[in-house]
Motif scaffolding. Structure first.
Motif, PDB file in Angstrom:
ATOM      1  N   UNK A 321       0.836  -1.212   0.000  1.00 31.21           N
ATOM      2  CA  UNK A 321       0.000   0.000   0.000  1.00 31.21           C
ATOM      3  C   UNK A 321       0.870   1.261   0.000  1.00 31.21           C
ATOM      4  N   UNK A 322       1.888   1.277   0.852  1.00 27.24           N
ATOM      5  CA  UNK A 322       2.752   2.465   0.911  1.00 27.24           C
ATOM      6  C   UNK A 322       3.469   2.689  -0.416  1.00 27.24           C
ATOM      7  N   UNK A 323       3.754   1.595  -1.128  1.00 29.08           N
ATOM      8  CA  UNK A 323       4.455   1.727  -2.423  1.00 29.08           C
ATOM      9  C   UNK A 323       3.473   2.027  -3.556  1.00 29.08           C
ATOM     10  N   UNK A 324       2.206   2.155  -3.211  1.00 32.11           N
ATOM     11  CA  UNK A 324       1.128   2.468  -4.169  1.00 32.11           C
ATOM     12  C   UNK A 324       1.042   1.417  -5.280  1.00 32.11           C
ATOM     13  N   UNK A 325       1.162   0.162  -4.907  1.00 30.07           N
ATOM     14  CA  UNK A 325       1.097  -0.926  -5.895  1.00 30.07           C
ATOM     15  C   UNK A 325      -0.238  -1.645  -5.769  1.00 30.07           C
ATOM     16  N   UNK A 326      -0.624  -2.304  -6.861  1.00 29.75           N
ATOM     17  CA  UNK A 326      -1.781  -3.191  -6.815  1.00 29.75           C
ATOM     18  C   UNK A 326      -1.378  -4.406  -5.989  1.00 29.75           C
ATOM     19  N   UNK A 327      -2.308  -4.943  -5.218  1.00 30.09           N
ATOM     20  CA  UNK A 327      -1.961  -6.038  -4.308  1.00 30.09           C
ATOM     21  C   UNK A 327      -1.455  -7.278  -5.066  1.00 30.09           C
ATOM     22  N   UNK A 328      -1.969  -7.497  -6.313  1.00 29.71           N
ATOM     23  CA  UNK A 328      -1.560  -8.721  -7.023  1.00 29.71           C
ATOM     24  C   UNK A 328      -0.553  -8.462  -8.145  1.00 29.71           C
ATOM     25  N   UNK A 329       0.113  -7.359  -8.089  1.00 32.23           N
ATOM     26  CA  UNK A 329       1.047  -7.023  -9.182  1.00 32.23           C
ATOM     27  C   UNK A 329       2.190  -8.055  -9.235  1.00 32.23           C
ATOM     28  N   UNK A 330       2.596  -8.409 -10.469  1.00 31.65           N
ATOM     29  CA  UNK A 330       3.709  -9.363 -10.632  1.00 31.65           C
ATOM     30  C   UNK A 330       4.975  -8.601 -11.032  1.00 31.65           C
ATOM     31  N   UNK A 331       6.098  -9.287 -10.916  1.00 28.01           N
ATOM     32  CA  UNK A 331       7.372  -8.641 -11.260  1.00 28.01           C
ATOM     33  C   UNK A 331       7.385  -8.194 -12.717  1.00 28.01           C
ATOM     34  N   UNK A 332       6.765  -9.008 -13.609  1.00 24.29           N
ATOM     35  CA  UNK A 332       6.850  -8.669 -15.042  1.00 24.29           C
ATOM     36  C   UNK A 332       6.040  -7.421 -15.379  1.00 24.29           C
TER      37      UNK A 332
END
Ligand SMILES: Cc1cc2nc3c(=O)[nH]c(=O)nc-3n(C[C@H](O)[C@H](O)[C@H](O)COP(=O)(O)OP(=O)(O)OC[C@H]3O[C@@H](n4cnc5c(N)ncnc54)[C@H](O)[C@@H]3O)c2cc1C
Length: 423
Positions: A321-332
């Motif tokens: 959340x702090x990194x403002x990412x989607x919870x299911x984001x993948x490395x690719x």
């Protein structure tokens, strides 16, 4: 310790006829010893005086000041004394030494029996109100009686856990006798943030993380285990850093806290390793990686083989959340800016803001009588001859691990031996 060694040396040296009186405001001796180490009393730390000084006292002036005392009466001297009084001890794998019985009062009792054997007069429920120097003698006024003495040793402790009797009387007395007092501040204390950590993190601990406090352009870091509590933070890293945090709050009004989950890596190294990992494990969800990623992995061994605990699963959603990412984001699918944002959070996970550190809840207090006003070889006051000062009322504070009791006992030993020479 002061009273015991003065009495013993006095008895050994023929020709010195002195009477030694110990004045204690409580109804019994060693109240703080009895509650120390969670009731088990971490009485000292294994190691040579040099090791004790290096590991136990982070500030150079304090190390320099305590050097003579710790060499004069070392942790092995203390253990020898305790063993000779029937208190067996055990050394824990981390070097902390405890009585084998697991009972802190056995240490207090050993000192009490020793004092009685040496005919030290023990006056309990006897609070010293003032000490004055007149006509070459000290006049000591207490709640019970008035005494006179050739020499006085002040060993009234710090100002935390005031319910145990340490309300700072010795500092008031020392100031009246001409000493300068550095305002006491918290040390080895839990740290409370303005906004409490999320309830789901209470009880979660980070192993061997970096804890960073920053204010006014200053940044201070400590490595160690960090525990989230319902009001803020505890655990070795927080306790150790609490003194610096208290000082930052005093100087700048508040301090911001951050956790560094990769203290072994600088940002460039971490970025490089995250990138390599992303290339190899494109389909892996970033949060899955975080769940199995060790805290503080070593640079050489890479992310997975490090011997430390992993990032707690409960913390992972907060990192994402702090990194403002989607919870299911993948490395690719992670873009460069997103990787940068993740990296920033991993290196500086925000823990909150602190306004002050509770002085009374510290295991010790920092501040007290200025070290420059005390002769470290004798513990005699440089301001007033025949006045001796020792223990936590002096302006030093040790780390967790038995260093504070050892310092109090070693400075007490030094004061006792030298005060005897004034009788
Ligand atoms: C909860 C807790 C746990 C701790 N655990 C550990 C540990 O495991 N290991 C470790 O190394 N350190 C530990 N410490 C720190 C350690 O106990 C102290 O640093 C140490 O006891 C200081 O010794 P001292 O002799 O200077 O003062 P104290 O032990 O505080 O003794 C001072 C004495 O002076 C008396 N006094 C004060 N004012 C007056 C007066 N006016 N007249 C008469 N008597 C007076 C007090 O009642 C007290 O008995 C702990 C501290 C706390 C609070």
């Amino acid at each position: 310790m002061s009273a015991a060694i003065a009495a013993r040396r006095g008895a050994e040296a023929s020709g010195i006829a002195c009477s030694i009186t110990l004045l204690e405001r409580n109804q019994r001796l060693g109240t703080k010893i009895r509650i120390s180490g969670g009731g088990k009393c971490n009485v000292t730390h294994q190691g040579t005086p040099a090791e004790m000084l290096e590991q136990g006292f982070l500030r150079l002036n304090e190390r320099r000041f305590l050097r003579n005392a710790l060499y004069g009466f070392s942790s092995s001297d203390l253990l020898e004394l305790l063993h000779s009084r029937g208190v067996e001890t055990e050394v824990r794998p981390d070097g902390k030494v405890f009585p084998l019985s697991g009972d802190a009062s056995s240490v207090a009792l050993a000192f009490e029996e020793l004092l009685k054997e040496l005919s030290v007069q023990l006056l309990f429920s006897c609070r010293v109100r003032s000490v004055e120097r007149k006509d070459g003698l000290f006049h000591i006024t207490t709640t019970a009686e008035t005494l006179t003495a050739d020499a006085v040793i002040l060993a009234t402790g710090g100002v935390s856990y005031s319910a145990t009797g340490t309300t700072g009387d010795g500092l008031v007395i020392a100031r009246k006798l001409g000493h300068t007092i550095k305002e006491p501040s918290a040390a080895l204390a839990p740290v409370f943030t303005l906004k409490a950590p999320p309830a789901s993190l209470s009880g979660v601990s980070l192993r061997s993380a970096g804890l960073v406090a920053s204010a006014g352009g200053k940044c201070i870091e400590r490595r160690g285990d960090l525990l989230f509590t319902h009001r803020g933070f505890s655990g070795p890293a927080a306790l150790s850093l609490s003194r610096d945090i208290a000082e930052l709050c005093r100087d700048f009004g508040s301090a911001s806290l951050f956790a560094d989950l990769f203290p072994e890596h600088n940002p460039a190294e971490l970025d490089h390793q995250l990138l390599q990992h992303a290339r190899k494990h494109g389909a892996q969800m970033v949060r899955k990686f975080l769940q199995i990623c060790p805290i503080a992995p070593s640079l050489k061994k890479g992310f997975i083989e490090a011997p430390y605990g992993t990032i707690p699963t409960a913390l992972v959603p907060f990192i994402i959340r702090h990194a403002l990412l989607e919870i299911d984001i993948t490395w690719s699918t992670l873009q460069k800016e997103q990787r940068q944002s993740l990296l920033t959070v991993l290196k500086r996970f925000p823990l909150g803001t602190v306004r002050n550190v509770p002085l009374d809840q510290g295991e010790v207090s920092a501040g007290g009588i200025l070290l420059g006003e005390v002769n470290p070889k004798t513990m005699q006051s440089r301001v007033l001859p025949n006045l001796f000062l020792c223990g936590e009322l002096l302006d030093y504070a040790g780390e967790i691990g038995g260093y504070n009791l050892q310092a109090a006992i070693s400075t007490g030993w030094t004061a006792g031996i030298n005060a005897l020479k004034k009788c």
